[in-house]
Design an enzyme around this catalytic site. Sequence first.
Site, mmCIF file in Angstrom:
data_model
loop_
_atom_site.group_PDB
_atom_site.id
_atom_site.type_symbol
_atom_site.label_atom_id
_atom_site.label_comp_id
_atom_site.label_asym_id
_atom_site.label_seq_id
_atom_site.Cartn_x
_atom_site.Cartn_y
_atom_site.Cartn_z
ATOM 1 N N HIS A 212 0.814 -1.218 0.000
ATOM 2 C CA HIS A 212 0.000 0.000 0.000
ATOM 3 C C HIS A 212 0.846 1.266 0.000
ATOM 4 O O HIS A 212 0.363 2.346 -0.343
ATOM 5 C CB HIS A 212 -1.009 -0.001 1.159
ATOM 6 N N ASP A 252 -0.166 -7.568 1.109
ATOM 7 C CA ASP A 252 0.318 -6.210 1.355
ATOM 8 C C ASP A 252 1.846 -6.171 1.498
ATOM 9 O O ASP A 252 2.380 -5.585 2.443
ATOM 10 C CB ASP A 252 -0.346 -5.611 2.598
ATOM 11 N N SER A 323 4.564 1.894 8.215
ATOM 12 C CA SER A 323 4.159 0.803 7.329
ATOM 13 C C SER A 323 5.332 0.292 6.504
ATOM 14 O O SER A 323 6.013 1.057 5.834
ATOM 15 C CB SER A 323 3.052 1.276 6.379
#
Length: 593
Positions: A212, A252, A323
């Site tokens: 992402h 992801d 992230s």
Amino acid sequence: MPFSIVMRRAGFLFFVCIFLLFGSCLSRKADYDIPDFTDERIFAKETEDIKKAREAEPLRSLWRSALLVREMKARPDDFELKDSFLSRAQTLFDECASHTENLVYEKNADKKYADALRLAESLENAYAAVGLVFEQREDFTKARIEAETAFKNLPVLASETGKKSLADLIQGSVTVWVDLGVKVEKGMGYAARVIGSGFFIDERGYIVTNHHVIADLVDPKYEGYGKLYIKKASDSDTRIPAKVIGWDKTLDLALLKTEIKPPAVFRFGSSENLDVGERIYAIGSPAGLESTITSGIVSSFDRNLLSTVSVMQIDAAVNSGNSGGPLVNEKGEVQGIVFAGLPAFEGLNFAIPVEYLKTVLELLYSGGEVRHSWIGAYGRTFKNKPADKTGAGVEILYVMPGSSASRAGLLPGDIVRAVNGKNVGSLEDLQALLISCKSESLALIQYRRPVKAKSAESGEGKAAADGKKTADNKLPAETSGKVLVHLDVRNEYPGKEIYEREAEYRMFYPLFGMELVPSSVGNKRKFTVQSIVKGSIADESGFSIHDPVEIIRTKLFEDDGAIYAELYTKKRKSGYLDVNLGVGAPLDSLYFF
């Protein structure tokens, strides 16, 4: 990861007020009945279609030819054309197998080792399924070993020697910087960028991060400007160009490459060795602040935030920018990849277990998008006794019409026990095995079938082994067997395929967990609840067996990844009071495989 994305994956939204705008769909479905291949015309048409599709879809054609061989072998001996049909089917299979074998050599010559290995493994599974002897000539054996060796050697990971402290390893983390240029809103321009974290895993400059973080750069629908850079922990001013090598939207994950020598390289640990309560450390760049390390403990292992796997819940501080950063133990070994935090809930953060990265790492190195597989079924972990802590396989509750599972002969009630010889104890085990298998390949699924297994077409109980009795004139309690399945590409929303293929009331079972049967000849929208899946949307909404249900409207909201329905019902748990009830369900979940 933005809060909205996490919540979309974690569950579903209810918009009852939108139901008034719904349009009903009762006649949108296609017919997916399996043809009768004992008819000469149908058999000839199938063989001709397989030959025509062989170049474009070699493994699907090989699979279809294997199904023909199996079909003819299963015919009763009094079927007059059995020998003729079986001979023709075997000849067709041999032609498809020879074509597949030649492709293995071609892919090796082109150094496309992932494709070569996928073809080779599928060919061996096909031969095992039809019971024909595969004369493994020396050339094929060498080609298969060459493909497997080259494919598995794509990653060059850090060795166990030269272990470093956490302070040293921080230098192996990077800030991932995605420059999206200038966006204009209401006449005002502003700099658009995405900031994430990553870490070196390879001396050649390969970096792991989240999908992402770099999603816009690999999204075919994105038409704007985009540049990818990294910043080293020791130099926050210099932007170093990088490129995306491979990405996995489902898990992801993404693999990046830069042309510098890493100051430090992370080694992989094992999330299987972690226990709840163990201390872990998150390294990343929250809000762009490089070289940040936070500590906490593992809170849980069974959070279903991703569609096919469970993830770890941690309480280490995680913020926007973390992230893609590594989650490590005190030895500095990577145990997971941080991917989400819920801004509204302090200390509620999540990481992807490193085992899943290990599973798809070679595919990420081979380049492009990693596409996962499914067979078009829905089910839950099967336990011999409700109190059992471990599962004994995965019970298939529903098979999608026209799916690979349906064509292969799997039925609701079957219990999946193994995939390609590897045991399946739970739904999580099955999903992990499907992740390790390459999509558009052939796999052998081992199952056992209780007498109560249902026909996918009729919904009626079907005796094991097609009702054949044992020597003492009794039906067997169960049978077991293996089927060859084609692993189709798993779409972003498997529930959407079910919605498009299945009769409206039948789709309530896999999507809502509520099996409906017609209850009125005059009103085709009235049904009775026949069964409820425990823990499903229907169960949580208070439905019970024998509750009357009338379907008012259903509608798909693909942008939300959800389906919504308005029902009229008299639930037993609500004292049989009349109520119009709006319910919603996600179009993707762990229970689709």
